[in-house]
Design a protein around this motif. Sequence first.
Motif, PDB file in Angstrom:
ATOM      1  N   ARG A  44       0.872  -1.170   0.000  1.00 25.57           N
ATOM      2  CA  ARG A  44       0.000   0.000   0.000  1.00 25.57           C
ATOM      3  C   ARG A  44       0.915   1.228   0.000  1.00 25.57           C
ATOM      4  NH1 ARG A  44      -4.900  -1.761   3.020  1.00 25.57           N
ATOM      5  NH2 ARG A  44      -5.362  -3.789   2.077  1.00 25.57           N
ATOM      6  N   HIS A  49       0.697  -3.940   4.160  1.00 26.76           N
ATOM      7  CA  HIS A  49      -0.540  -4.197   4.906  1.00 26.76           C
ATOM      8  C   HIS A  49      -0.245  -5.234   5.994  1.00 26.76           C
ATOM      9  CE1 HIS A  49      -4.839  -5.653   5.261  1.00 26.76           C
ATOM     10  NE2 HIS A  49      -4.836  -4.387   5.639  1.00 26.76           N
ATOM     11  N   ASP A  53      -7.820  -8.017   5.313  1.00 21.05           N
ATOM     12  CA  ASP A  53      -9.047  -7.237   5.189  1.00 21.05           C
ATOM     13  C   ASP A  53     -10.138  -8.211   4.789  1.00 21.05           C
ATOM     14  OD1 ASP A  53      -7.903  -4.870   5.891  1.00 21.05           O
ATOM     15  OD2 ASP A  53      -7.715  -4.092   3.854  1.00 21.05           O
ATOM     16  N   HIS A 154     -15.468  -3.385   5.931  1.00 20.52           N
ATOM     17  CA  HIS A 154     -14.679  -4.615   6.064  1.00 20.52           C
ATOM     18  C   HIS A 154     -14.114  -4.688   7.471  1.00 20.52           C
ATOM     19  CE1 HIS A 154     -11.190  -1.903   5.359  1.00 20.52           C
ATOM     20  NE2 HIS A 154     -10.459  -2.838   5.915  1.00 20.52           N
ATOM     21  N   HIS A 156     -10.620  -5.217   9.423  1.00 20.65           N
ATOM     22  CA  HIS A 156      -9.167  -5.366   9.380  1.00 20.65           C
ATOM     23  C   HIS A 156      -8.785  -6.244  10.567  1.00 20.65           C
ATOM     24  CE1 HIS A 156      -4.913  -4.190   8.892  1.00 20.65           C
ATOM     25  NE2 HIS A 156      -4.903  -4.252  10.205  1.00 20.65           N
TER      26      HIS A 156
HETATM   27 ZN   LIG Z   1      -6.588  -3.522   6.520  1.00 21.09          ZN
END
Ligand SMILES: [Zn+2]
Length: 563
Positions: A44, A49, A53, A154, A156
Amino acid sequence: MKKLLSTLLLFGGFVYSQNGIPTDYFSNPLDINMVLAGNFGEMRANHFHSGLDIKTEQREGLPVYAPADGYVSRINVQHYGYGKALYILHPNGYTTVYGHLRSYAGEIEKYVKDTQYKKETFELELFPEKTMLAVKKGDLIAYTGNTGGSGGPHLHFEIRDSSQRPMNPLLFGIEIPDSRTPIVSAVFAYPIGEDAHVNQGQNRTKLRLIKQKDGNYKTESLTAYGKIGFGITTFDQQDGASNKNGSYKINTRFNGTEKFEVLFNKFDFSETRYLNRYTDYNYYETNKSMVQKLFRESNNPLSIITKEDDNGYITVKDSLASIYTIEVLDFKGNTMQVSIPIEGKKLELLDPKKVEKTDDYIYADHATSITKGKFSIYIPANSLYEDTYLDIKDEGDILKFHEDIIPIHSNISITADISNYKEEDKDKLYIGRLNYKGLPYYTSTTRNGDKLTGKTRTFGSYTVAIDTTEPEIKPINFAEGKWISNQNFLKVKITDDLSGISSYRGTINGKFILMEYDYKKDVLTYNFNDNVNLETENNFKLIVIDNVGNSATFEAKFFRKQP
Ligand SMILES: [Zn+2]
């Protein structure tokens, strides 16, 4: 196909993999199918990351269950970043993390709200005692959401080791069906040595990929000489979603000998920004695609590089044919291979290395001060990864500070002399980075007399900007003097034209009310269920302050039926 978790050992009721990681300790935190919008280690902007996710069927409010016994060790509520986040420490030393939550559940939610009212703040960070909020496997702990820097509903989900290093949750036996082979979308060669070349050029060269019958790739044959590295753009998709996620492992070989391996098992948060060193930053900024450089340059301490021979570089000799191969694997072992045939030939350079020379050559390991007109720049040692020429010019009110094609690791200060501004304006100034529309985006600015200093980690054009306009406040679902007995929420839109929102405070009848700020929608929300002493006639007051201190006050009277 090599199976990573080939040997499973049983200890004290739990199953452990070869590397000592328990593989049946954590259950899924959601009771829906695990479909990923993002996976561990994927690249990212400015970071890797650090978790999974997990898609939540395009909606918010799904129950999150404790995946194992433990206790709530940390609660963090932020406008940005993870939004509402929850941390559970488990007796085996691992911490699980849940981000972008809409709300917490039960006792946890009550504790957070009570503390927010006590401290009169929305954002907070708490470290509850071990005995305070214990949880059992399967307990409802929170509801999924879209808070903080999340681009859609979502969850994480992270698993961290006892040193708070994020680990790949798939190592813990979390099952994500994946029958698809990683995709390689481009391969690049980077001549490194002074006399090195690829096809007689010394600059980054994109290689033409040729698909083979077995699904793997070959590139056109290269002529090359000297020290060379390669780079790759790749992604992996799991079953049931089209999201382009990261791969699990990349390894390279030169004439059969291992050169380099990248493995996404775990990393440390202190390393994550070195992503900008590992990837081709210039290519990303110009093409919005991340090239992973399969070699380790100076000032790259990344621990995801797990094997390397001569830092991953190859040395091509004259008159020798050789072959370089790249293998990309996902967690399930699906493998894509790229073969690069190389003909060693020392040839005349047709496209020598392009270096744009300027007056300002910066040594990365020195601190450097530069003055241009009314601006002075301080570059601390190791803010840059390598020695480089910077193109710096002052054009009146604008400082052209190179271009955003080189990464900056740690803050550089830009100081402007503001002695020629009117005294009453000096407090309304800030250092702004001009965005693509030419508007000055706020950079964290401090003032010391006639010196205004902004801190930045991005090259580009900077200016001294002035914000004399107070923020705007607009009620969304109520109006002055109206009855709103049927509303569950009080919603207000807050915006600021230039420097941006810094703080806000709402009260009803003089008492603090908790207003949750969603910066993505510019909305503040108060929940009437919080039950702040409401009367039939109520006075709502909201003060909003921008980043240079312009303050706006909004007041409205509303009526509500008493229960
Ligand atoms: Zn995430």
